[in-house]
Design a protein around this motif. Structure first.
Motif, PDB file in Angstrom:
ATOM      1  N   LYS A 198      -1.676   4.532   4.676  1.00 50.24           N
ATOM      2  CA  LYS A 198      -1.865   3.793   3.428  1.00 50.24           C
ATOM      3  C   LYS A 198      -1.773   4.735   2.230  1.00 50.24           C
ATOM      4  O   LYS A 198      -1.990   5.938   2.352  1.00 50.24           O
ATOM      5  CB  LYS A 198      -3.223   3.080   3.441  1.00 50.24           C
ATOM      6  N   ASN A 199      -1.432   4.146   1.091  1.00 50.65           N
ATOM      7  CA  ASN A 199      -1.433   4.863  -0.193  1.00 50.65           C
ATOM      8  C   ASN A 199      -0.603   6.144  -0.129  1.00 50.65           C
ATOM      9  O   ASN A 199      -1.028   7.200  -0.581  1.00 50.65           O
ATOM     10  CB  ASN A 199      -2.870   5.175  -0.616  1.00 50.65           C
ATOM     11  N   SER A 200       0.597   6.009   0.439  1.00 49.30           N
ATOM     12  CA  SER A 200       1.452   7.187   0.639  1.00 49.30           C
ATOM     13  C   SER A 200       2.896   6.897   0.224  1.00 49.30           C
ATOM     14  O   SER A 200       3.329   5.742   0.184  1.00 49.30           O
ATOM     15  CB  SER A 200       1.434   7.614   2.113  1.00 49.30           C
TER      16      SER A 200
ATOM     17  N   THR B 146       0.795  -1.237   0.000  1.00 52.56           N
ATOM     18  CA  THR B 146       0.000   0.000   0.000  1.00 52.56           C
ATOM     19  C   THR B 146       0.825   1.283   0.000  1.00 52.56           C
ATOM     20  O   THR B 146       0.263   2.360  -0.155  1.00 52.56           O
ATOM     21  CB  THR B 146      -0.927   0.037   1.227  1.00 52.56           C
ATOM     22  N   ASN B 147       2.148   1.192   0.201  1.00 56.41           N
ATOM     23  CA  ASN B 147       2.956   2.404   0.332  1.00 56.41           C
ATOM     24  C   ASN B 147       4.280   2.285  -0.423  1.00 56.41           C
ATOM     25  O   ASN B 147       4.746   1.181  -0.713  1.00 56.41           O
ATOM     26  CB  ASN B 147       3.267   2.688   1.809  1.00 56.41           C
TER      27      ASN B 147
ATOM     28  N   ASP C 202       0.888  11.306  -4.812  1.00 57.38           N
ATOM     29  CA  ASP C 202      -0.445  11.778  -4.432  1.00 57.38           C
ATOM     30  C   ASP C 202      -0.511  12.163  -2.957  1.00 57.38           C
ATOM     31  O   ASP C 202      -1.159  13.133  -2.581  1.00 57.38           O
ATOM     32  CB  ASP C 202      -1.486  10.695  -4.719  1.00 57.38           C
ATOM     33  N   ARG C 203       0.166  11.372  -2.105  1.00 61.06           N
ATOM     34  CA  ARG C 203       0.140  11.656  -0.668  1.00 61.06           C
ATOM     35  C   ARG C 203       1.526  11.399  -0.094  1.00 61.06           C
ATOM     36  O   ARG C 203       2.112  10.347  -0.340  1.00 61.06           O
ATOM     37  CB  ARG C 203      -0.903  10.787   0.042  1.00 61.06           C
TER      38      ARG C 203
END
Length: 457
Positions: A436-438, A330-331, A358-359
Motif C-alpha cells: 500500500k501507499n507505494s 492506494t498505489n 515516498d515509498r
C-alpha cells in the motif's frame, strides 16, 4: 497459378486484407496463412461464406471455384503483394527498429506527424514478416506519410523487412541485450539492427529531397548520445544523417527532462529556429527522453510547427503496458510488463530510483530468450536492483530464483527482498501481505504474465 500482378489488380478493387476468418468483412481478400498448429486453407470456404471476395490459398484441394485463387505459397504471395504495392507509393516511409522503445517511438512519431499529415502507422506491434506486409497494404492514396515498425530476433530479418517496406527514412532507437540467443550475442544484435542503415545507404529513394548534401539515398535519424549507433553509422559511412540528442551542438533538436514524478516534463529546443519549448507528457521513464526527442526531431525535419509537435507529444497516451501509469486507490503502478530484456530492465530500474516518491517497490519477472547468458544477466539485474534506492524488491521466476540463490546476499535482508519461483507464488504472498501507499514498477517478459498481479494493488 495467380501471379502478383493479378493479385494486385484484385487488391485495388478489394483493398482489405484479412488473415483471420473471425474478422472477415464483406469484399475483403482472405489470405490463408499457415500457423504452427493450423492450416488456414481449411478455413477458406468459411471465409468466402462470411463475405470475402476471394480466398488466396496454396493447396489445390480447397480450390472450389473461381473465388479461390491458388498461389505457390500464401505467405510469399502476401509479401510479394506488399512489396509491389510499396513500389507504387511516392510518400515518405519511415522504417523503425531497435532493441527497446520501438512501439512507443513509433506511436510518438505517428502522433506528431498526424498533426499535419495524414499518416499511416503499424498497428500495435505487427512488426514481423507477416505484420510488416499487412501494414504496408493498409497504406492508400490518401496517406501522406507512413511509419513502419520492424522487429527481429535474428540476423537478416531487418534486411528482409526493409526489402518489403523499402523505407526512405529510418531510425534505430537503440541496440541492447535482447534476443541474444537468436542474434548470437550483442555484436550480433548490432549487426542485425544495422541492416536498416545498410538499406538506407544503398537505396535510391525518390521521396528523399535532392540537394547538394543529399545523394538520394535514405535519411537516417540518429541519437548522437548513443555511442553504439554512432559507431554503426561511422562503420557504414552514412551520408544523409539528421541528429538529435541532449546537447545543442550539431543536433537538429535537443532536450532534457525537467520533471519525472512520475510523468515526464521536457524542455526541448528547435535548433533550426532557436526556439525553446516546454512539453508535458503522459509518459513515465527517463529512458523515454530519447524516444520523445526522436519524434520531435522527425517533426522538425518534416517542417511541422513547434506547436504541432508539442500537441503530438502531449496527446500520446501510452497503452499495452508499456511505460503505462495506473493509479489505484492506494498505489501508483508503472506497468511495463509487455516485454523485458537486460537493457530495458536496467533503465527501468534506474528510472524508479530517480522518481520522487515516498515509498518505492520493484517487482521484476524473468527475462526470456537469453540463451547461455540468462544466468549472468539475471544476476546483473539483481545486483542493479539491490544498488537502487527502493523500499522493497520482489523477483519472480525460476531464473531470478536460481540467480538469487547463488549470490552473496551481503547486507540485504529477505524481508525486503523476496524471490518467488512462479507468479502464482507471488500472488499468494501479496494477497497475504498487500502493498500500500507505494509507487510500484512491474516489469518482466510477456510470458511471465505479470498483469495478474495488478488487481492486488
Amino acid at each position: 497459378m495467380t501471379n502478383t500482378e493479378q493479385l494486385y489488380t484484385l487488391f485495388l478493387q478489394h483493398p482489405l486484407i484479412i488473415t483471420d476468418t473471425r474478422k472477415i468483412l464483406p469484399g475483403s481478400l482472405f489470405f490463408a496463412l499457415k500457423g504452427e498448429k493450423f492450416d488456414a486453407n481449411t478455413f477458406a470456404e468459411k471465409a468466402i461464406e462470411a463475405g470475402a471476395a476471394y480466398a488466396i490459398i496454396d493447396n489445390p484441394v480447397y480450390q472450389l471455384n473461381e473465388k479461390y485463387l491458388l498461389v505457390d505459397d500464401v505467405l510469399t504471395a502476401l509479401q510479394d503483394l506488399a512489396r509491389h504495392h510499396r513500389r507504387q507509393l511516392t510518400i515518405p516511409v519511415i522504417g523503425l527498429t531497435g532493441t527497446n522503445g520501438k512501439t512507443t517511438t513509433k506511436e510518438l512519431i505517428n502522433s506528431v506527424l498526424s498533426q499535419h499529415f495524414k499518416t499511416q502507422a503499424t498497428q500495435g506491434n505487427l512488426n514481423n514478416h507477416i505484420g510488416v506486409p499487412l501494414s504496408i497494404l493498409t497504406i492508400d492514396a490518401s496517406h501522406e506519410m507512413a511509419v513502419i515498425e520492424m522487429g527481429a530476433n535474428h540476423q537478416k530479418e531487418i534486411e528482409f523487412l526493409c526489402g518489403i517496406a523499402q523505407p526512405s527514412h529510418g531510425l534505430i532507437t537503440n541496440v541492447g541485450k535482447a534476443h541474444l540467443e537468436g542474434f548470437g550475442g550483442f555484436e550480433g544484435v548490432k549487426k542485425g539492427k544495422g541492416e536498416l542503415y545498410d538499406f538506407l545507404k544503398k537505396s535510391e529513394n525518390p521521396q528523399v529531397r535532392k540537394s547538394e548534401e543529399q545523394d538520394g539515398s535514405g535519411i537516417a535519424f540518429i541519437n548522437r548520445d548513443n555511442p553504439d549507433l554512432i559507431e554503426m553509422e561511422q562503420l557504414r559511412g552514412l551520408q544523409n544523417v539528421v541528429y538529435y540528442g541532449k546537447s545543442s551542438a550539431n543536433n537538429l533538436v535537443n532536450g532534457e527532462i525537467i520533471e519525472n514524478s512520475p510523468l515526464l516534463t521536457l524542455k526541448w529546443a528547435n535548433n533550426h529556429t532557436g526556439k525553446s519549448n516546454l512539453v508535458k507528457t503522459q509518459l513515465t521513464g527517463a529512458y523515454n527522453l530519447d524516444n520523445i526527442l526522436a519524434a520531435i526531431c522527425i517533426g522538425v525535419y518534416f517542417k511541422l510547427s513547434d506547436e504541432e509537435i508539442n500537441k503530438g507529444v502531449e496527446d500520446y497516451q501510452p497503452k499495452n503496458n508499456r511505460s503505462q501509469i495506473m493509479q489505484t486507490a492506494t498505489n501508483t503502478l508503472i506497468c511495463d510488463y509487455y516485454n523485458a530484456n537486460p537493457s530495458s530492465m536496467q533503465v527501468a530500474i534506474e528510472n524508479i530510483g530517480k522518481i520522487k516518491a515516498d515509498r518505492k517497490v520493484l517487482i521484476l519477472g524473468d527475462m526470456f530468450e537469453l540463451g547461455d547468458e540468462a544466468a549472468a544477466e539475471h544476476t546483473a539485474i539483481i545486483q542493479k536492483a539491490m544498488e537502487t534506492p527502493v523500499d522493497q524488491r520482489i523477483f519472480i521466476g525460476k531464473e531470478f530464483a536460481l540467480a538469487g540463490a547463488t549470490m552473496d546476499h551481503g547486507p540485504w535482508t529477505m524481508d525486503k527482498n523476496v524471490f518467488f519461483d512462479t507468479a502464482e507464488d507471488a500472488v499468494a504472498a501479496l494477497k497475504a501481505n498487500p502493498i500500500k501507499n507505494s509507487t510500484i514498477l512491474v516489469k518482466g517478459s510477456r510470458g511471465m504474465a505479470l498483469e495478474r498481479l495488478v488487481e492486488l494493488f
